[in-house]
Design a protein around this motif. Structure first.
Motif, PDB file in Angstrom:
ATOM      1  N   ASP A 140      69.955  22.862  34.253  1.00  0.00           N
ATOM      2  CA  ASP A 140      71.197  22.732  34.889  1.00  0.00           C
ATOM      3  C   ASP A 140      71.382  23.771  35.774  1.00  0.00           C
ATOM      4  N   ARG A 141      71.176  25.065  35.458  1.00  0.00           N
ATOM      5  CA  ARG A 141      71.354  26.278  36.486  1.00  0.00           C
ATOM      6  C   ARG A 141      70.518  26.251  37.730  1.00  0.00           C
ATOM      7  N   GLN A 142      69.165  25.944  37.347  1.00  0.00           N
ATOM      8  CA  GLN A 142      68.296  25.900  38.299  1.00  0.00           C
ATOM      9  C   GLN A 142      68.253  24.742  39.336  1.00  0.00           C
ATOM     10  N   GLN A 143      68.678  23.832  38.657  1.00  0.00           N
ATOM     11  CA  GLN A 143      68.319  22.239  39.654  1.00  0.00           C
ATOM     12  C   GLN A 143      69.724  21.906  40.021  1.00  0.00           C
ATOM     13  N   ARG A 144      70.931  22.091  39.578  1.00  0.00           N
ATOM     14  CA  ARG A 144      72.046  21.766  39.911  1.00  0.00           C
ATOM     15  C   ARG A 144      72.952  22.927  40.404  1.00  0.00           C
ATOM     16  N   PRO A 147      71.447  25.513  43.612  1.00  0.00           N
ATOM     17  CA  PRO A 147      71.128  24.512  44.840  1.00  0.00           C
ATOM     18  C   PRO A 147      72.820  24.284  45.346  1.00  0.00           C
ATOM     19  N   GLU A 148      73.577  23.973  44.230  1.00  0.00           N
ATOM     20  CA  GLU A 148      74.994  23.341  44.794  1.00  0.00           C
ATOM     21  C   GLU A 148      75.732  24.644  45.357  1.00  0.00           C
ATOM     22  N   MET A 149      75.713  25.736  44.969  1.00  0.00           N
ATOM     23  CA  MET A 149      76.190  27.037  45.396  1.00  0.00           C
ATOM     24  C   MET A 149      75.567  27.416  46.949  1.00  0.00           C
ATOM     25  N   ALA A 150      74.178  27.181  46.790  1.00  0.00           N
ATOM     26  CA  ALA A 150      73.626  27.385  48.085  1.00  0.00           C
ATOM     27  C   ALA A 150      74.132  26.444  49.458  1.00  0.00           C
ATOM     28  N   LYS A 151      74.414  25.466  48.952  1.00  0.00           N
ATOM     29  CA  LYS A 151      75.092  24.281  49.951  1.00  0.00           C
ATOM     30  C   LYS A 151      76.136  24.711  50.513  1.00  0.00           C
ATOM     31  N   ARG A 466      86.485  41.829  45.168  1.00  0.00           N
ATOM     32  CA  ARG A 466      85.338  41.316  46.125  1.00  0.00           C
ATOM     33  C   ARG A 466      84.128  42.143  45.412  1.00  0.00           C
ATOM     34  N   LYS A 467      84.404  43.277  45.092  1.00  0.00           N
ATOM     35  CA  LYS A 467      83.009  43.917  44.470  1.00  0.00           C
ATOM     36  C   LYS A 467      82.480  42.953  43.425  1.00  0.00           C
ATOM     37  N   TRP A 468      83.318  42.546  42.475  1.00  0.00           N
ATOM     38  CA  TRP A 468      82.823  41.728  41.491  1.00  0.00           C
ATOM     39  C   TRP A 468      82.197  40.442  41.882  1.00  0.00           C
ATOM     40  N   GLU A 469      82.741  39.816  42.898  1.00  0.00           N
ATOM     41  CA  GLU A 469      81.884  38.940  43.294  1.00  0.00           C
ATOM     42  C   GLU A 469      80.800  38.961  43.901  1.00  0.00           C
ATOM     43  N   HIS A 470      80.457  40.213  44.558  1.00  0.00           N
ATOM     44  CA  HIS A 470      79.261  40.602  44.762  1.00  0.00           C
ATOM     45  C   HIS A 470      78.469  40.790  43.808  1.00  0.00           C
ATOM     46  N   ARG A 471      78.758  41.514  42.805  1.00  0.00           N
ATOM     47  CA  ARG A 471      77.900  41.774  41.496  1.00  0.00           C
ATOM     48  C   ARG A 471      77.479  40.145  40.976  1.00  0.00           C
ATOM     49  N   MET A 472      78.501  39.189  41.140  1.00  0.00           N
ATOM     50  CA  MET A 472      78.012  37.841  40.817  1.00  0.00           C
ATOM     51  C   MET A 472      77.042  37.177  41.362  1.00  0.00           C
ATOM     52  N   LYS A 473      76.935  37.594  42.789  1.00  0.00           N
ATOM     53  CA  LYS A 473      76.129  37.072  43.886  1.00  0.00           C
ATOM     54  C   LYS A 473      74.902  37.685  43.453  1.00  0.00           C
ATOM     55  N   ARG A 474      74.803  38.821  43.289  1.00  0.00           N
ATOM     56  CA  ARG A 474      73.491  39.589  42.873  1.00  0.00           C
ATOM     57  C   ARG A 474      72.892  38.716  41.639  1.00  0.00           C
ATOM     58  N   TRP A 475      73.715  38.652  40.697  1.00  0.00           N
ATOM     59  CA  TRP A 475      73.281  37.743  39.518  1.00  0.00           C
ATOM     60  C   TRP A 475      72.661  36.260  39.896  1.00  0.00           C
ATOM     61  N   MET A 476      73.389  35.508  40.902  1.00  0.00           N
ATOM     62  CA  MET A 476      72.593  34.421  41.250  1.00  0.00           C
ATOM     63  C   MET A 476      71.399  34.509  41.935  1.00  0.00           C
ATOM     64  N   GLU A 477      71.363  35.388  42.792  1.00  0.00           N
ATOM     65  CA  GLU A 477      69.849  35.930  43.396  1.00  0.00           C
ATOM     66  C   GLU A 477      68.881  36.148  42.466  1.00  0.00           C
ATOM     67  N   HIS A 478      69.359  36.924  41.576  1.00  0.00           N
ATOM     68  CA  HIS A 478      68.460  37.215  40.297  1.00  0.00           C
ATOM     69  C   HIS A 478      68.034  35.985  39.619  1.00  0.00           C
ATOM     70  N   CYS A 479      68.786  35.110  39.469  1.00  0.00           N
ATOM     71  CA  CYS A 479      68.349  34.029  38.667  1.00  0.00           C
ATOM     72  C   CYS A 479      67.452  33.086  39.535  1.00  0.00           C
ATOM     73  N   LYS A 480      67.719  33.123  40.885  1.00  0.00           N
ATOM     74  CA  LYS A 480      67.032  32.153  41.736  1.00  0.00           C
ATOM     75  C   LYS A 480      65.295  32.748  41.737  1.00  0.00           C
ATOM     76  N   HIS A 481      65.366  33.955  41.825  1.00  0.00           N
ATOM     77  CA  HIS A 481      63.929  34.700  41.915  1.00  0.00           C
ATOM     78  C   HIS A 481      63.389  35.045  40.600  1.00  0.00           C
ATOM     79  N   PHE A 482      63.933  34.823  39.509  1.00  0.00           N
ATOM     80  CA  PHE A 482      63.443  35.226  38.348  1.00  0.00           C
ATOM     81  C   PHE A 482      63.751  34.132  37.286  1.00  0.00           C
ATOM     82  N   SER A 483      63.807  32.958  37.708  1.00  0.00           N
ATOM     83  CA  SER A 483      63.730  31.838  36.630  1.00  0.00           C
ATOM     84  C   SER A 483      62.706  31.760  35.706  1.00  0.00           C
TER      85      SER A 483
END
Ligand SMILES: [Zn+2]
Length: 490
Positions: A140-144, A147-151, A466-483
């Protein structure tokens, strides 16, 4: 089948009796809201057998860590399910006059507990939630979700990493839509005596308190990186005085609403807040140039559907009987979109004003085949049974949850977080800061908690958010690359 009939006739001069319409509907305990509530309040009210001496040792952190872990594992895996099993068989079932032929197995009790998020975890300082590795959650995280966030990304208002006072300049190729502001929504509870650092963790988020922990506040809030805390969207609910025994906010809200009205309206407070508070507050603060991208968690209330939504699970095979009155559906025929009523007209000769049921809906679409059953035990294709055929119809597939419908009809967007991924929601850090403020200013009275709550919420600076939002985005990047790292099924 003809052979079987013939054999029966030859042997006994009898023809088999049809069992059509004689089967009871399968029934899950959890589908019944009254039972679900009973179970929840039981699970949360500490009625299982716990060795009190050991608990004292544990809560004073005197137990050797490995012994403590072992003991807790035993409680979670045996004592609590055992207690739940006894309670269901000896108290709950007799009271609701339900007979269970074989009783409840320990595995069932454990499953119910897990469904309630009941797993013992170490209460860590950093946010940690179990369930990440479940294959369906990973998928669900990787396929929905990702990609939805990326969109949405090219439309999102963002601030420069390391320089959060300045907005990141973006000029999308087709800049036709209004810009999106990511808004995070969540709920939390705070108690007047909130100062302890250890607890049972429930629903992945809140420590569980002993019965009678006192009165508390249930907060439902929205933050965004443009203005911070959306004060006008904030919603506070008091609890505890008359509802001892119910500990967590979500449960409490449901309880109160159930006692006030019917279960089906229990989600209504969320829609009320969404419609009357969150959306107007966002629009007042941001003006017409922005749309909201509301990030909400995946809890039950958020995935509720309107009572007349197009859901196969609410239909019978045949017309009439006890089934939902659904709103109109549609299907494509030779390139034309054709509206289909789900209810027969009042002047219908056979079924006046009755819901059509799956069979006649499929007949109307030219999709009915004789012998089609309602559902299979193990489906083999997308047309093996009526359930599969209907679920794959475009109107049924497009059915949105109530939250989505409310948000999108106002011209905004929403996105559901994957289960167990609360740390992807940057509002968790906001709760952390709010609770820190409350703890530091705690004098154990409810009036102080009430007075402090708005101050605590307002104390968080937008730059921090705003810094927390960046932290969250790093998390998402991490998920993308290290699934691969998380996906243990690979
Ligand atoms: Zn099937």
């Amino acid at each position: 089948m003809v052979r079987r009939w013939a054999r029966k006739w030859v042997n006994s001069r009898e023809l088999p009796v049809s069992f059509r319409g004689c089967h009871g509907k399968t029934f899950s305990l959890y589908d019944n809201p009254a039972i679900r509530d009973e179970l929840r309040s039981f699970v949360r009210s500490n009625k299982w057998a716990v060795n009190p001496e050991k608990l004292v040792e544990f809560s004073k952190a005197k137990m050797v860590p490995t012994a403590a872990a072992h003991y807790l594992e035993h409680i979670t895996n045996f004592e609590i399910p055992e207690g739940l099993k006894k309670y269901m068989e000896l108290e709950l079932f007799p009271r609701i006059q339900l007979k269970s032929s074989k009783g409840i197995s320990l595995a069932t009790a454990r499953r119910l507990l897990r469904r309630e998020g009941f797993q013992f975890q170490k209460y860590k300082k950093s946010l940690y939630y179990d369930g990440h590795e479940r294959p369906d959650v990973v998928a669900d995280r990787q396929q929905r979700f990702l990609p939805e966030m990326a969109k949405y990304e090219e439309y999102l208002v963002e601030y420069i990493i390391g320089d959060v006072e300045h907005e990141l300049w973006k000029m999308p190729n087709n800049f036709v839509e209004r810009r999106l502001v990511l808004c995070a929504h969540d709920e939390m509870t705070a108690q007047a005596n909130d100062d302890v650092g250890k607890g049972w963790i429930f629903d992945g988020a809140q420590p569980l308190w002993k019965k009678g922990a006192g009165r508390g506040l249930h907060q439902s809030d929205v933050i965004c990186s443009t203005v911070g805390w959306l004060q006008e969207a904030s919603h506070t609910l008091e609890y505890g005085k008359n509802y001892e025994g119910y500990w967590t906010g979500e449960l409490f809200v449901k309880q109160v609403l159930v006692s006030l009205s019917s279960w089906s309206d229990s989600a209504s407070s969320q829609y009320w807040q969404l419609k009357e508070k969150i959306i107007p507050a966002f629009e007042r603060v941001h003006g017409a140039g922005f749309r909201m991208l509301l990030m909400v968690d995946n809890s039950q209330g958020h995935s509720a559907y309107a009572k007349d939504a197009l859901l196969m699970s609410r239909m019978n095979m045949n017309p009439g009987g006890k089934q939902a009155h659904l709103w109109d559906g549609w299907f494509m025929h030779h390139g034309n979109k054709i509206t289909q009523h789900m209810i027969f007209p009042q002047d219908h000769p056979e079924f006046p004003g009755m819901p059509k049921g799956m069979k006649y809906v499929l007949i109307g679409r030219g999709l009915w085949q004789d012998g089609l059953r309602v559902r299979c035990k193990d489906c083999t294709s997308n047309h093996c049974c009526a359930k599969q055929v209907l679920d794959h119809q475009p109107d049924f597939q497009a059915q949105k949850s109530l939250v989505e419908e409310v948000v999108e009809s106002a011209g905004h967007r929403c996105i559901f977080l994957p289960k167990f991924h609360c740390e992807l929601n940057f509002i968790e850090y906001f709760w952390g800061a709010t609770k820190r403020y409350l703890r530091n200013n705690c004098n154990y009275t409810f009036s102080t908690l009430q007075a402090n709550m708005p101050k605590a919420l307002a104390s968080v600076e937008v730059h921090t958010i705003r810094k927390w939002e960046h932290r969250m985005k790093r998390w998402m990047e991490h998920c993308k690359h290290f699934s691969m790292f998380y996906d243990k099924t690979l």
